[in-house]
Design an enzyme around this catalytic site. Sequence first.
Site, PDB file in Angstrom:
ATOM      1  N   ASP A  28      24.224 -23.848   2.828  1.00 21.02           N
ATOM      2  CA  ASP A  28      22.791 -23.580   2.869  1.00 21.02           C
ATOM      3  C   ASP A  28      22.330 -23.475   1.415  1.00 21.02           C
ATOM      4  O   ASP A  28      22.533 -22.446   0.768  1.00 21.02           O
ATOM      5  CB  ASP A  28      22.512 -22.288   3.623  1.00 21.02           C
ATOM      6  CG  ASP A  28      21.033 -21.942   3.660  1.00 21.02           C
ATOM      7  OD1 ASP A  28      20.208 -22.879   3.691  1.00 21.02           O
ATOM      8  OD2 ASP A  28      20.690 -20.739   3.646  1.00 21.02           O
ATOM      9  N   GLU A  89      22.302 -28.229   4.671  1.00 21.44           N
ATOM     10  CA  GLU A  89      20.941 -28.145   5.183  1.00 21.44           C
ATOM     11  C   GLU A  89      19.962 -28.798   4.211  1.00 21.44           C
ATOM     12  O   GLU A  89      20.069 -28.649   2.990  1.00 21.44           O
ATOM     13  CB  GLU A  89      20.544 -26.683   5.413  1.00 21.44           C
ATOM     14  CG  GLU A  89      19.221 -26.519   6.135  1.00 21.44           C
ATOM     15  CD  GLU A  89      18.969 -25.094   6.559  1.00 21.44           C
ATOM     16  OE1 GLU A  89      19.506 -24.690   7.605  1.00 21.44           O
ATOM     17  OE2 GLU A  89      18.244 -24.373   5.836  1.00 21.44           O
ATOM     18  N   ASP A 165      22.450 -15.154   4.456  1.00 22.00           N
ATOM     19  CA  ASP A 165      22.664 -16.394   3.705  1.00 22.00           C
ATOM     20  C   ASP A 165      23.980 -17.052   4.111  1.00 22.00           C
ATOM     21  O   ASP A 165      24.070 -18.277   4.222  1.00 22.00           O
ATOM     22  CB  ASP A 165      22.666 -16.106   2.199  1.00 22.00           C
ATOM     23  CG  ASP A 165      21.317 -15.595   1.715  1.00 22.00           C
ATOM     24  OD1 ASP A 165      20.363 -16.393   1.721  1.00 22.00           O
ATOM     25  OD2 ASP A 165      21.218 -14.419   1.350  1.00 22.00           O
TER      26      ASP A 165
END
Length: 215
Positions: A28, A89, A165
Amino acid sequence: MAVSHTLLPTPAPLQRLPPAEKVIMGVDPGTQIMGYAVIEVRGQRIDVLCYDVINMKALGSNHAVKLKRIFTRMLELIDEYLPDELAIEAPFYGVNVQSMLKLGRAQGVAIAACLSRDIPFVEYAPTKVKQAVTGSGSADKEQVARMLRQTLTLPPLEEAPKFLDATDALAVALCHHYQQGNNVKAGSKSWGKFLEDNPGRTVATTTTKKSARPK
């Protein structure tokens, strides 16, 4: 005089895990904190080898230094866990242009680290990841984290603030696994059904040290 013989029980056969089919790294991207996770797939079994963050807040405002940190840490993780594929992502197009540029560079550096080790990558939109994990493309970070804790056995994190996260990155890796047809149905347990079955559930966090990859 007859001698009796006591028959010892036959030892049970050792339970052997099926060989690992694939190791997937999920990322991410972020310019302050970048989440990462690694999962190992063995048949219907999914093991979470690690999930944590690259924290760059202490590196100041020098963007180049942060990009170098991302590249170096990604190479360390790749060499430790030997992933077969990277799932990352895509940047969210709801922030200002300067933030988008920085986020895109961070994503590109993470991808470049994998390509330098000949690891292919696939990019997923945030809504795609949420849909795959929770059944809803509009789910928030807390909902994604709760569903992951219901679906997987997660090793603990060293610090609770890292949790969302890191679980975002884990969701990306799991989304990639689902998209390859290795799950009965992606998002088969909807968020609404989870809330119905678990009234009063709050965001689960943990503060103990994370587990390392089993040897």
